[in-house]
Design an enzyme around this catalytic site. Structure first.
Site, short mmCIF file in Angstrom:
data_model
loop_
_atom_site.label_atom_id
_atom_site.label_comp_id
_atom_site.label_asym_id
_atom_site.label_seq_id
_atom_site.Cartn_x
_atom_site.Cartn_y
_atom_site.Cartn_z
N THR A 145 5.58 29.31 -30.42
CA THR A 145 4.72 29.62 -31.55
C THR A 145 4.11 31.00 -31.41
OG1 THR A 145 2.68 28.97 -32.67
CG2 THR A 145 2.81 28.42 -30.36
N SER A 187 -5.77 26.01 -29.74
CA SER A 187 -5.87 24.54 -29.85
C SER A 187 -5.14 23.96 -28.64
CB SER A 187 -5.19 24.04 -31.13
OG SER A 187 -3.78 24.17 -31.02
N TYR A 189 -2.70 21.93 -28.78
CA TYR A 189 -1.26 22.09 -29.07
C TYR A 189 -0.77 23.48 -28.67
CZ TYR A 189 2.50 24.03 -31.78
OH TYR A 189 3.61 24.75 -32.13
N HIS A 190 -1.48 24.52 -29.15
CA HIS A 190 -1.02 25.88 -28.83
C HIS A 190 -1.05 26.12 -27.32
CE1 HIS A 190 -1.96 26.66 -33.20
NE2 HIS A 190 -0.89 27.40 -33.08
N LYS A 193 2.07 25.20 -25.60
CA LYS A 193 3.16 26.17 -25.77
C LYS A 193 3.01 27.35 -24.81
CE LYS A 193 5.37 24.22 -29.24
NZ LYS A 193 6.79 23.96 -29.39
N ASN A 248 2.22 25.19 -47.49
CA ASN A 248 2.75 23.98 -48.12
C ASN A 248 1.62 23.13 -48.70
OD1 ASN A 248 5.33 24.76 -47.63
ND2 ASN A 248 5.87 23.07 -46.27
P1 NAD Z 1 8.08 17.81 -36.45
O1 NAD Z 1 6.93 17.04 -35.91
O2 NAD Z 1 8.45 17.62 -37.88
O3 NAD Z 1 9.39 17.50 -35.58
C1 NAD Z 1 9.36 17.29 -34.20
C2 NAD Z 1 10.38 16.21 -33.88
O4 NAD Z 1 10.39 16.00 -32.46
C3 NAD Z 1 10.04 14.87 -34.53
O5 NAD Z 1 11.16 14.34 -35.20
C4 NAD Z 1 9.60 13.99 -33.36
O6 NAD Z 1 9.91 12.62 -33.56
C5 NAD Z 1 10.38 14.61 -32.19
N1 NAD Z 1 9.73 14.41 -30.89
C6 NAD Z 1 8.47 14.73 -30.52
N2 NAD Z 1 8.26 14.37 -29.23
C7 NAD Z 1 9.43 13.83 -28.78
C8 NAD Z 1 9.83 13.25 -27.55
N3 NAD Z 1 9.00 13.14 -26.53
N4 NAD Z 1 11.10 12.80 -27.43
C9 NAD Z 1 11.98 12.91 -28.47
N5 NAD Z 1 11.65 13.42 -29.66
C10 NAD Z 1 10.38 13.87 -29.82
O7 NAD Z 1 7.80 19.34 -36.13
P2 NAD Z 1 8.44 20.66 -36.76
O8 NAD Z 1 7.53 21.18 -37.76
O9 NAD Z 1 9.86 20.42 -37.09
O10 NAD Z 1 8.36 21.63 -35.50
C11 NAD Z 1 9.43 21.68 -34.56
C12 NAD Z 1 9.09 22.63 -33.44
O11 NAD Z 1 8.89 23.93 -33.97
C13 NAD Z 1 7.82 22.25 -32.69
O12 NAD Z 1 8.02 22.38 -31.31
C14 NAD Z 1 6.79 23.23 -33.19
O13 NAD Z 1 5.87 23.52 -32.19
C15 NAD Z 1 7.63 24.44 -33.56
N6 NAD Z 1 7.02 25.20 -34.66
C16 NAD Z 1 6.83 24.63 -35.89
C17 NAD Z 1 6.23 25.37 -36.91
C18 NAD Z 1 5.95 24.79 -38.27
O14 NAD Z 1 5.31 25.48 -39.10
N7 NAD Z 1 6.40 23.58 -38.58
C19 NAD Z 1 5.86 26.70 -36.67
C20 NAD Z 1 6.06 27.25 -35.41
C21 NAD Z 1 6.66 26.49 -34.41
N1 USQ Z 2 -6.02 26.60 -43.18
C1 USQ Z 2 -6.80 26.65 -44.34
N2 USQ Z 2 -6.73 25.60 -45.20
C2 USQ Z 2 -5.94 24.51 -44.98
C3 USQ Z 2 -5.15 24.46 -43.81
C4 USQ Z 2 -5.22 25.52 -42.93
O1 USQ Z 2 -7.51 27.60 -44.58
O2 USQ Z 2 -5.94 23.59 -45.81
C5 USQ Z 2 -6.07 27.72 -42.22
C6 USQ Z 2 -6.38 27.31 -40.79
O3 USQ Z 2 -7.78 27.22 -40.57
C7 USQ Z 2 -5.69 28.43 -40.02
C8 USQ Z 2 -4.49 28.79 -40.88
O4 USQ Z 2 -4.77 28.28 -42.18
O5 USQ Z 2 -6.52 29.55 -39.95
C9 USQ Z 2 -3.16 28.24 -40.38
O6 USQ Z 2 -3.25 26.82 -40.24
P1 USQ Z 2 -1.92 25.93 -40.28
O7 USQ Z 2 -2.31 24.50 -40.17
O8 USQ Z 2 -1.07 26.32 -41.43
O9 USQ Z 2 -1.13 26.44 -38.98
P2 USQ Z 2 -1.36 26.16 -37.43
O10 USQ Z 2 -2.41 25.17 -37.18
O11 USQ Z 2 -1.49 27.48 -36.76
O12 USQ Z 2 0.02 25.50 -36.97
C10 USQ Z 2 1.28 25.71 -37.61
C11 USQ Z 2 2.24 24.66 -37.07
C12 USQ Z 2 2.44 24.88 -35.59
C13 USQ Z 2 2.90 26.31 -35.34
C14 USQ Z 2 1.93 27.33 -35.95
C15 USQ Z 2 2.49 28.73 -35.94
O13 USQ Z 2 1.74 23.35 -37.33
O14 USQ Z 2 3.42 23.96 -35.10
O15 USQ Z 2 3.02 26.55 -33.97
O16 USQ Z 2 1.75 27.00 -37.35
S1 USQ Z 2 1.25 29.96 -35.77
O17 USQ Z 2 0.19 29.69 -36.77
O18 USQ Z 2 1.87 31.24 -36.01
O19 USQ Z 2 0.68 29.83 -34.45
#
Ligand code: NAD
Ligand code: USQ
Length: 412
Positions: A145, A187, A189-190, A193, A248
């Protein structure tokens, strides 16, 4: 190539699996369906009606003639099953999406914090151990991320993973060095990573595992050319307060006439990428593997940066929705600039989709079409980063803190 897609039932993983399968790769999805279980735990559903993994795979075979196999394995817990699979199948590449990815979910309470750390770190470590123990020379492509860097960069462009530094020696001499860019997670989560990065650094140096770590921005959009072929292939669209990401969420809120939920001043700048570019970037990463002696390759997988309030303005222009400024539930900077280097993917030929071009289509094709499936009670963010943030957000908060937080404000 034989490619494992770990987390291939998820938002990015499903679209990527179809993309790689359409290119003729032999794709095996490994997923424990934990994301679907978390939906049930939170009482939410994707805005789009996603089919079971079995139905998805049958539909894909029927439409494309290509078979994608699947294995239900918890990669954080079922190490032996994972190892057997690596030993039996010997993949050429492994794409690792399988982690708990929502920052708000990871901050809900200690149960979710502990789950996120257990799941994400064990998942990554198990994959690396299984590659070593099975002696599989696969290229590991991990979805990291942009949030590992934090979101400010002292007026410079955030480099792709590594920072050049000068270290003063004891004798007045200066040593040039490249280090991982300092981690600054916002967070739990972050934070997982940022820890993944150290696991990669270690196994790459010690076992010569070939690794590409993709530091991805916020993914927006829902469909790719393949997921839109048939409703049984439709991709997930999260809009709830934990899993829905900002753009979204705004698109769905705009479509149903719900005031757009801007946190704080909306001055947070973040990096974005469309889902169709995500799948292309992963293909480019797979097509350009590092050599065995190379260090971990890091790419910034993002195409545009936007301030949250500017996104709200754009969506408001397309949908006529009001914008609402809410107390921010997160511990984060109110305002930040963000400049990011992304030359590596551009140099490999990525031609980014732009946000301004795709918004309207997304609103009409997905958000408006499925608005009847929206549960408005699940839109509010109820995950607070700490007690102070919770107190500020609650209606009972003291007038002093309430006054410092922006209220409902701008109408179009
Ligand atoms: P998602 O939650 O939709 O998909 C993750 C998938 O992994 C799910 O299908 C879940 O069932 C599976 N999973 C989780 N833990 C598991 C485990 N222990 N064993 C097997 N399967 C497991 O998430 P996403 O939005 O598709 O994100 C995918 C990856 O991309 C993540 O690692 C996330 O950190 C990274 N990412 C996502 C975004 C975003 O905006 N969605 C942005 C940046 C990075
Ligand atoms: N935010 C709002 N209103 C909302 C939701 C979010 O203002 O209704 C703000 C949040 O406070 C934050 C920003 O929008 O400042 C981004 O929030 P987000 O939920 O869209 O994104 P984030 O929590 O950072 O996480 C998402 C994915 C994560 C990925 C990350 C990439 O869920 O898996 O790692 O984006 S990044 O943001 O570049 O670190």
């Amino acid at each position: 190539m034989k490619i494992f897609v770990l987390g291939g039932d998820g938002f990015c993983g499903w679209a990527t699996s179809l993309h790689l399968s359409s290119l003729g790769h032999d794709v095996v999805i490994v997923d424990n369906l934990s994301r679907r279980r978390i939906d049930a735990e939170l009482g939410i559903e994707s805005l789009t009606p996603i089919s079971s993994l079995e139905t998805r795979l049958e539909a894909w075979k029927e439409l494309s003639g290509n078979e994608i196999r699947s294995e239900k394995i918890d990669i954080a817990k079922d190490y032996e099953l994972l190892l057997d699979l690596f030993t039996k199948e010997r993949p050429d590449a492994v794409v690792h999406f399988a982690e708990q990815r929502a920052a708000p979910y990871s901050m809900k309470g200690s149960k979710q914090k502990r789950y996120t750390v257990d799941n994400n770190l064990n998942a990554t470590n198990n994959v690396l151990c299984a590659l070593v123990e099975s002696n599989t020379d696969a290229h590991l492509v991990h979805l990291g991320t942009m949030g590992v860097y934090g979101y400010g960069a002292f007026g410079m462009k955030i480099p792709e993973g590594y920072l050049k530094v000068q270290i003063p020696g004891n004798n007045g001499d200066v040593h040039e060095h490249e280090i991982l860019y300092p981690a600054s997670p916002g967070s739990v989560y972050h934070m997982t990573k940022t820890q993944d990065q150290l696991l990669f650094l270690f196994y790459n140096r010690n076992d010569r595992i070939r690794i590409t770590d993709l530091h991805q921005g916020i993914v927006w959009g829902t469909q790719t050319e393949h997921t839109r072929l048939d409703e049984r292939l439709i991709n997930r669209f999260d809009y709830d307060g934990d899993y829905g990401t900002v753009l979204n969420r705004f698109l769905m809120q705009g479509a149903i006439g719900y005031p757009l939920t801007v946190h704080g001043t909306g001055g947070q700048t973040r990096a974005f990428i469309h889902l169709s570019d995500t799948v292309r970037c992963i293909q480019l990463a797979i097509d350009n593997p590092p050599a065995r002696e190379d260090r971990v390759q890091i790419f910034n997988q993002m195409t545009e940066t936007y301030r949250v309030r500017d996104l709200a303005k754009l969506v408001s222009e397309v949908t006529s929705a009001e914008v609402e400024f809410l107390p921010n539930p997160r511990q984060e900077a109110d305002e930040n600039d963000l400049h990011v280097a992304n030359d590596r993917f551009l140099d490999l030929g990525l031609e980014p989709a732009t946000l301004s071009e795709g918004l309207l289509e997304e609103v009409t094709e997905i958000a408006r079409k499925y608005q009847h499936r929206c549960d408005r009670s699940k839109i509010e963010c109820r995950s607070y980063w700490n007690q102070e943030r919770e107190a500020t957000a609650m209606p009972s908060a003291s007038s002093a803190s309430a006054a410092s937080a922006p209220d409902v404000v701008s109408k179009k």
